[in-house]
Scaffold this active site. Sequence first.
Site, PDB file in Angstrom:
ATOM      1  CB  SER A  90     -10.371   0.120   4.669  1.00 43.33           C
ATOM      2  OG  SER A  90     -10.450   1.329   5.377  1.00 43.33           O
ATOM      3  N   GLY A  91      -6.887   0.986   4.426  1.00 47.13           N
ATOM      4  CA  GLY A  91      -5.958   1.843   3.677  1.00 47.13           C
ATOM      5  C   GLY A  91      -6.233   3.328   3.827  1.00 47.13           C
ATOM      6  CB  SER A  95      -3.781   2.274  12.927  1.00 43.32           C
ATOM      7  OG  SER A  95      -2.865   2.390  11.867  1.00 43.32           O
ATOM      8  CB  ALA A  97      -6.874   8.933  12.180  1.00 43.64           C
ATOM      9  CG  ASP A 138      -1.031   6.023   6.614  1.00 39.18           C
ATOM     10  OD1 ASP A 138      -0.701   6.373   5.459  1.00 39.18           O
ATOM     11  OD2 ASP A 138      -1.614   4.952   6.856  1.00 39.18           O
TER      12      ASP A 138
END
Length: 303
Positions: A90-91, A95, A97, A138
């Site tokens: 969901s942005g 993944s 984390a 990310d």
Amino acid sequence: MITSSAPGKIFLFGEHAVVYGKTAIACAIDLRAHVTVEEAPTVQMKGPGGSVDLNPRKHPYIYSVVEKFKGFTDVTGVNIDIHSDIPVGSGLGSSAAVTIATIKALDAYYGTNLTLEDIAHMGHQVESEVQGRASPTDTFVSTFGGMVQIPDRKKLGFYDMLIVIGNTGKFSSTRKIVSNVAALKERHPIVIGQIMDTISAISETGIEFIQEGDFHTVGELMNINQGLLDSIGVGSKELSELVYASRKAGALGSKITGAGGGGCMIALCEHKNLSRVAHAIKRAGGDSFICRTSHVGVRIESK
Ligand code: MEV
């Protein structure tokens, strides 16, 4: 038994523009992925029906992490158990984390003394291998926590912000949306180039107002950023419904976070409006989560 955790992230400003080297602001949030490792006869994953041997098709991220560890340490049997608060796909960097928390847990388990830089680098390699192309944002934010200016990866001070996340529940492919924006930019290089420059200016102005604690102006800038995201075609009816519902319920500002097309939006709120905004997003058809920005990156929770 060792448990580690790592945070998800939001974009306060600047997604898509960052693909063209422009400024964006990403921030860790207090939704986290937890990974517990303990001794086992083989390298295995805990699942709802019990533990199963690690499988590259079913567990691509964890498999890739374990393969990397095999390159520099003796990987003995270990059971890996994942629990995450972060909605998948969901942005919000779920993944990344999970990947970062797994690297930290295995680092502590095997005593390999990886630095945070090593962890972020390995996390990005894993995401790139599994996804084909991955932004380093990310994995960087999940490792270091806090607020980060990208693409320079400059850690900004930490500012506590109250955020309601609205999830449309619609899957969207980042790769496809990024390539649609690239095609639009090719057709209208000057127009889209100037929009990217303006988004970059919003990020830079946004940093100043975040640092001053002027969240009303930060919210106003988020709304302008949202208009520009819509103009490059990354909005959707569902996202707009959540954005407008949150503003009507008193959010200081709201916008898409991440690639758009589906996935999530964020609403910056004052404490007094948090639950009103969360309910408004639910009534408009989204899932909502109240969270706050977080300075806590990857860490060991218990040993
Ligand atoms: C996706 O989460 C954010 C984008 O800016 C792509 C990227 O930064 O790689 C759309």
